[in-house]
Design a protein around this motif. Structure first.
Motif, PDB file in Angstrom:
ATOM      1  N   UNK A   1       0.727  -1.114   0.136  1.00 17.00           N
ATOM      2  CA  UNK A   1      -0.038  -0.057   0.062  1.00 17.00           C
ATOM      3  C   UNK A   1       0.944   1.091   0.071  1.00 17.00           C
ATOM      4  N   UNK A   2       0.700   2.231  -0.812  1.00 19.65           N
ATOM      5  CA  UNK A   2       1.313   3.251  -1.009  1.00 19.65           C
ATOM      6  C   UNK A   2       0.359   4.573  -0.458  1.00 19.65           C
ATOM      7  N   UNK A   3       0.921   5.393   0.228  1.00 16.34           N
ATOM      8  CA  UNK A   3       0.008   6.684   0.906  1.00 16.34           C
ATOM      9  C   UNK A   3       1.054   7.919   0.378  1.00 16.34           C
ATOM     10  N   UNK A   4       0.131   8.807  -0.031  1.00 14.47           N
ATOM     11  CA  UNK A   4       0.682  10.263  -0.228  1.00 14.47           C
ATOM     12  C   UNK A   4       0.286  11.330   0.885  1.00 14.47           C
ATOM     13  N   UNK A   5       0.999  12.026   1.354  1.00 16.46           N
ATOM     14  CA  UNK A   5       0.781  12.874   2.414  1.00 16.46           C
ATOM     15  C   UNK A   5       1.684  14.284   2.281  1.00 16.46           C
TER      16      UNK A   5
ATOM     17  N   UNK B   1      -7.675   9.566   2.775  1.00 17.19           N
ATOM     18  CA  UNK B   1      -6.322   9.396   2.843  1.00 17.19           C
ATOM     19  C   UNK B   1      -5.959   8.933   1.306  1.00 17.19           C
ATOM     20  N   UNK B   2      -5.040   9.493   0.799  1.00 14.57           N
ATOM     21  CA  UNK B   2      -4.597   9.229  -0.553  1.00 14.57           C
ATOM     22  C   UNK B   2      -3.758   7.706  -0.522  1.00 14.57           C
ATOM     23  N   UNK B   3      -4.454   6.581  -1.053  1.00 10.65           N
ATOM     24  CA  UNK B   3      -3.666   5.307  -0.763  1.00 10.65           C
ATOM     25  C   UNK B   3      -4.113   4.348  -2.095  1.00 10.65           C
ATOM     26  N   UNK B   4      -2.797   3.654  -2.296  1.00 11.24           N
ATOM     27  CA  UNK B   4      -3.146   2.695  -3.418  1.00 11.24           C
ATOM     28  C   UNK B   4      -2.866   1.483  -3.088  1.00 11.24           C
ATOM     29  N   UNK B   5      -3.791   0.438  -3.047  1.00  6.55           N
ATOM     30  CA  UNK B   5      -3.570  -0.835  -2.704  1.00  6.55           C
ATOM     31  C   UNK B   5      -3.355  -1.888  -3.798  1.00  6.55           C
ATOM     32  N   UNK B   6      -2.233  -2.589  -3.570  1.00  4.50           N
ATOM     33  CA  UNK B   6      -2.111  -4.048  -4.648  1.00  4.50           C
ATOM     34  C   UNK B   6      -2.230  -4.952  -3.868  1.00  4.50           C
ATOM     35  N   UNK B   7      -3.040  -5.967  -4.263  1.00  3.66           N
ATOM     36  CA  UNK B   7      -3.705  -7.021  -3.309  1.00  3.66           C
ATOM     37  C   UNK B   7      -3.509  -8.333  -4.194  1.00  3.66           C
ATOM     38  N   UNK B   8      -3.329  -9.440  -3.934  1.00  2.95           N
ATOM     39  CA  UNK B   8      -3.520 -10.686  -4.395  1.00  2.95           C
ATOM     40  C   UNK B   8      -4.665 -11.269  -4.804  1.00  2.95           C
ATOM     41  N   UNK B   9      -4.850 -11.322  -6.090  1.00  2.00           N
ATOM     42  CA  UNK B   9      -6.364 -11.805  -6.645  1.00  2.00           C
ATOM     43  C   UNK B   9      -6.155 -13.275  -6.901  1.00  2.00           C
ATOM     44  N   UNK B  10      -7.433 -13.844  -7.615  1.00  9.87           N
ATOM     45  CA  UNK B  10      -7.372 -15.197  -7.970  1.00  9.87           C
ATOM     46  C   UNK B  10      -6.254 -15.337  -9.271  1.00  9.87           C
ATOM     47  N   UNK B  11      -6.423 -14.206 -10.063  1.00  4.08           N
ATOM     48  CA  UNK B  11      -5.316 -14.530 -11.399  1.00  4.08           C
ATOM     49  C   UNK B  11      -4.317 -13.538 -11.221  1.00  4.08           C
ATOM     50  N   UNK B  12      -3.874 -13.267 -10.066  1.00  3.59           N
ATOM     51  CA  UNK B  12      -2.684 -12.259 -10.044  1.00  3.59           C
ATOM     52  C   UNK B  12      -3.036 -11.261  -9.104  1.00  3.59           C
ATOM     53  N   UNK B  13      -1.925 -10.098  -9.335  1.00  2.00           N
ATOM     54  CA  UNK B  13      -2.397  -8.889  -8.564  1.00  2.00           C
ATOM     55  C   UNK B  13      -3.591  -7.861  -9.207  1.00  2.00           C
ATOM     56  N   UNK B  14      -4.309  -7.559  -8.075  1.00  2.00           N
ATOM     57  CA  UNK B  14      -5.320  -6.731  -8.467  1.00  2.00           C
ATOM     58  C   UNK B  14      -4.996  -5.295  -7.602  1.00  2.00           C
ATOM     59  N   UNK B  15      -5.810  -4.084  -8.127  1.00  2.00           N
ATOM     60  CA  UNK B  15      -5.607  -3.041  -7.524  1.00  2.00           C
ATOM     61  C   UNK B  15      -6.773  -2.045  -7.214  1.00  2.00           C
ATOM     62  N   UNK B  16      -6.568  -1.514  -6.117  1.00  2.00           N
ATOM     63  CA  UNK B  16      -7.732  -0.364  -5.952  1.00  2.00           C
ATOM     64  C   UNK B  16      -7.168   0.727  -5.339  1.00  2.00           C
ATOM     65  N   UNK B  17      -7.585   2.031  -5.503  1.00  2.00           N
ATOM     66  CA  UNK B  17      -7.218   3.257  -4.708  1.00  2.00           C
ATOM     67  C   UNK B  17      -8.216   4.058  -4.347  1.00  2.00           C
ATOM     68  N   UNK B  18      -8.009   4.910  -3.314  1.00  2.00           N
ATOM     69  CA  UNK B  18      -9.209   5.969  -2.936  1.00  2.00           C
ATOM     70  C   UNK B  18      -9.291   7.152  -3.560  1.00  2.00           C
ATOM     71  N   UNK B  19     -10.430   7.584  -3.618  1.00  2.00           N
ATOM     72  CA  UNK B  19     -10.714   8.950  -4.524  1.00  2.00           C
ATOM     73  C   UNK B  19      -9.573  10.059  -4.354  1.00  2.00           C
TER      74      UNK B  19
END
Length: 339
Positions: free
Chosen positions: A279-283, A313-331
């Motif tokens: 997870x990456x956070x920008x502040x 909070x400005x955050x970018x998430x990389x997590x393990x899904x069934x078919x590899x890495x998946x991502x989501x990030x906050x507005x």
């Protein structure tokens, strides 16, 4: 009275004088620190003497942070507190150390203890601190005993004069915030030297100011969380912002086929074991991003994401899904992304 010809001559001399100053360029400074490397880019006209002065000041700023906050140095300010036998007495600390501990307490309180600098005894037990790495996984009884010594609310802070104390045998570990503070310390030094634009990076933690000579913002990569190789997941553009990343893909070990991350959940005393890889956070401050990234990493991809959205909070998430890495990030993170 000055005639037109002399005015023209004076103007041409003034313009010629200005031409001797070179245009701003990007200059790079690198070196070892905190068991990793610092990489700094400054935007300024070429001046070898000034660059040497900047490099000297940067190293002094980083050495000061290390001498105050390292658990790997026996003579550090933090190590002296950790070794003290009577922690119930007020232990006077420097302004920078108090600043870091105060910010750590804020993030701990906000995150419900997902971030906790008193986790040191448990970090050491799992082999990610100065103590030797265990050959086996800690016994439940030993883990419970160490965990009983943990709790950010057991550390008391006094602002004037700066001091700390505790009625418990606390051991503080600032590894999840001190590196970010080191980045900020260098940024402050560059500000004091009137450097108008820079990028400071230490072990993946970053602080930026201004823009490059071509007017573009500083571009940084969010790394794909894969062991043994380095590849880019996304690119972000930063201007007067800091970014830090917490992940489980670099610092870990395996016992009997089970992977143990260096990030410890303060609530369980065990390494995190969810699907969140990084997870990456920008502040505005790197130490805040450093601490918050760790807190969100402890929470995991779902709870951490919900928490980050709730608190803008400005955050970018990389997590393990069934078919590899998946991502989501906050507005709050979306405006920093480059397509």
């Amino acid at each position: 009275m000055i005639g037109p010809a002399l005015v023209a001559l004076l103007c041409s001399v003034a313009l010629a004088g200005c031409s001797f100053e070179s245009d701003p360029e990007i200059w790079e400074l690198n070196g070892p620190v905190f068991g990793t490397q610092y990489h700094i880019k400054v935007v300024m006209p070429g001046d070898e003497d000034r660059l040497e002065d900047l490099e000297s000041g940067i190293e002094q700023a980083l050495d000061s942070v290390d001498a105050s906050m390292s658990t790997w140095r026996d003579d550090s300010e933090l190590s002296r507190f950790n070794r003290s036998q009577n922690k119930s007495q007020w232990f006077e600390v420097s302004g920078p150390l108090f600043e870091v501990l105060n910010e750590a307490h804020r993030v701990s309180d906000l995150s419900g203890g997902a971030f906790d600098v008193t986790i040191g005894p448990v970090v050491n037990l799992w082999g990610f601190g100065p103590e030797a790495r265990p050959e086996t996984v800690p016994e439940p009884e030993t883990l419970a005993q160490r965990l009983s010594e943990v709790g950010y609310d057991k550390l008391q802070l006094r602002s004037a004069p700066p001091a700390i104390r505790s009625d418990y045998p606390l051991y503080l570990d600032l590894s999840a915030i001190a590196k970010g503070y080191g980045v900020d310390a260098v940024a402050r030094f560059l500000d004091s030297q009137e450097v108008k634009a820079y990028l400071v990076e230490i072990g993946g933690e970053v602080n930026t100011k201004g823009r490059k000579p071509d007017g573009d913002a500083w571009r940084l990569a969010i790394e794909k969380p894969t062991s043994g190789e380095r590849s880019i997941q996304r690119i972000v553009a930063l201007d007067n912002r800091a970014m830090a990343t917490s992940g489980d893909y670099r610092n870990y070990y395996e016992v009997d086929g089970h992977r143990y991350s260096h990030t410890i959940n303060p609530n369980t005393g065990k390494p995190i074991s969810h699907k969140l890889a990084s997870v990456s956070v920008i502040t505005e401050q790197c130490m805040s991003a450093d601490a918050m990234a760790t807190a969100l990493n402890v929470m995991g991809e779902d709870k951490g994401y919900a928490f980050a959205v709730k608190h803008d909070i400005a955050a970018y998430f990389i997590y393990r899904g069934e078919d590899g890495f998946e991502t989501k990030y906050t507005p709050a993170f979306s405006s920093y992304l480059i397509d």
